[in-house]
Design an enzyme around this catalytic site. Structure first.
Site, PDB file in Angstrom:
ATOM      1  N   GLU A 257       0.816  -1.226   0.000  1.00 58.76           N
ATOM      2  CA  GLU A 257       0.000   0.000   0.000  1.00 58.76           C
ATOM      3  C   GLU A 257       0.846   1.272   0.000  1.00 58.76           C
ATOM      4  OE1 GLU A 257      -2.693   0.545   3.333  1.00 58.76           O
ATOM      5  OE2 GLU A 257      -3.624   2.275   2.407  1.00 58.76           O
TER       6      GLU A 257
ATOM      7  N   LYS B  94      -2.430  -1.902  -3.294  1.00 59.70           N
ATOM      8  CA  LYS B  94      -3.495  -1.054  -2.734  1.00 59.70           C
ATOM      9  C   LYS B  94      -3.050   0.398  -2.847  1.00 59.70           C
ATOM     10  CE  LYS B  94      -6.033  -0.030   1.493  1.00 59.70           C
ATOM     11  NZ  LYS B  94      -6.863  -0.592   2.556  1.00 59.70           N
TER      12      LYS B  94
END
Ligand code: 13P
Length: 340
Positions: free
Chosen positions: A177, A219
């Site tokens: 992420e 992500k």
């Protein structure tokens, strides 16, 4: 590396028309969320809230996995079952946030790097026993005219790549992420420029650390105007810039791009995901969601910490999950907000 288990996990996480519920708020963050509804953040209240979310009827229709916080992975529901096993019983994969948040990179730098390597491989042994099959590590980047600095991009990328390698070796699927923050007055063009160099740095580091791209999930943020920018790009412009950025930076081997909501309101997050999926079906990846606030905000408001409100809160989270599921197929329409 147990490739068979990792493949099964990544396949389940990236199932078509489904996404992830990010319910991995640290104790500090969940306190802020609870403050907004006037509920004291006790361990029991946090357990009650997460139990409410995870026992939502039909949650598995549009949710393939849930990201948990360490405390939650150890908690049980009123009926004695662990919260993780409740998810498993619905075919939803439990995952675990393993980073320990951010610290200032260097005094006065205005930039942050992520902590959390201490004992990580050891922690994974326990997390796997407790049912976690994937993990999440978040790096944050701010945008100004000068930032992020090349050093911040390099250090965060190295952190994400080291984490991803350790995670795969431990038998869990890493969610990588890199979050370029929405805060600021910057244009969507500046966000695209920054997101592009950030992702280039991340994938260079992932390659250097030998991370299997097929066995991870990305992500990222969407490419979007700064929150305080006077010109706000519309959903179509966001979709075009986002898809262009990913086509230029994300290898085709990555199975899933599952966006964070990052402070977009719940309807925007659904509209933008839908616009991305409505553009064209010719992508090597699935574009889906891994939303925290954009899935939970209406449920939190409906819940108010009261047992009597559980059904209303569950209806609220299920509504957002289903609408985002429709957005994964490019089938969301604004009228569905009222119909649902
Ligand atoms: P938001 O969707 O609220 O940005 O949260 C996603 C997340 O997991 C942040 O790390």
């Amino acid at each position: 590396m147990n490739t068979t288990e990792l493949e099964a996990t990544v396949r389940a996480m990236t199932a078509r028309g489904k996404g992830l519920l990010a319910a991995d708020e640290s104790s500090g963050t969940i306190k802020k969320r609870f403050d907004s509804i006037g509920v004291e953040s006790t361990e029991t209240a946090r357990r009650d809230y997460r139990q409410m979310l995870f026992t939502t009827p039909g949650l598995d229709e549009a949710i393939s996995g849930v990201i948990l916080y360490d405390e939650t992975l150890r908690q049980s529901a009123d009926d004695g079952r662990s919260l993780a096993s409740i998810l498993q019983s619905k075919g939803i994969v439990p995952g675990i946030k393993v980073d320990k948040g951010t610290i200032v990179m260097a005094p006065g730098s205005g930039e942050k790097i992520t902590e959390g390597f201490d004992g990580l491989a050891k922690r994974y042994e326990e997390y796997h026993q407790l049912g976690a099959r994937f993990a999440k590590w978040r790096a944050v980047y701010c945008i100004t005219d000068e930032l992020p600095s090349p050093r911040n991009i390099r250090l965060n990328a190295l952190g994400l790549a080291r984490y991803a390698a350790i995670t795969q070796q431990s038998g869990l699927v890493p969610i990588v992420e890199p979050e370029v923050l929405m805060d600021g007055t910057h244009s969507i063009e500046r966000c695209e420029q920054v997101t592009t160099v950030v992702l280039q740095g991340v994938f260079e580091a992932l390659a250097a650390e030998g991370v299997a791209l097929e066995l991870m999930v990305l992500k990222p943020n969407m490419v979007i105007s700064g929150k305080e920018c006077v010109v706000q790009a519309n959903a179509r412009q966001i979709a075009e810039a986002t898809v262009r950025c990913f086509r230029r930076t994300v290898p085709a081997a990555v199975p899933g791009i599952m966006f964070l909501s990052g402070g977009q309101n719940e309807v925007q997050a659904t509209e933008n995901l839908n616009a991305i999926n409505a553009l064209s079906a010719r992508h090597p990846w699935i574009f889906s969601f891994s939303y925290g606030r954009a899935l939970q905000a209406p449920a939190l408001k409906a819940w108010q910490g009261k047992k009597d409100n559980v059904t209303a809160a569950q209806n609220a989270v299920q509504k957002r999950a289903l609408l985002n599921g429709a957005a994964c197929r490019g089938e969301y329409q604004s009228q569905m907000e009222q119909a649902a």
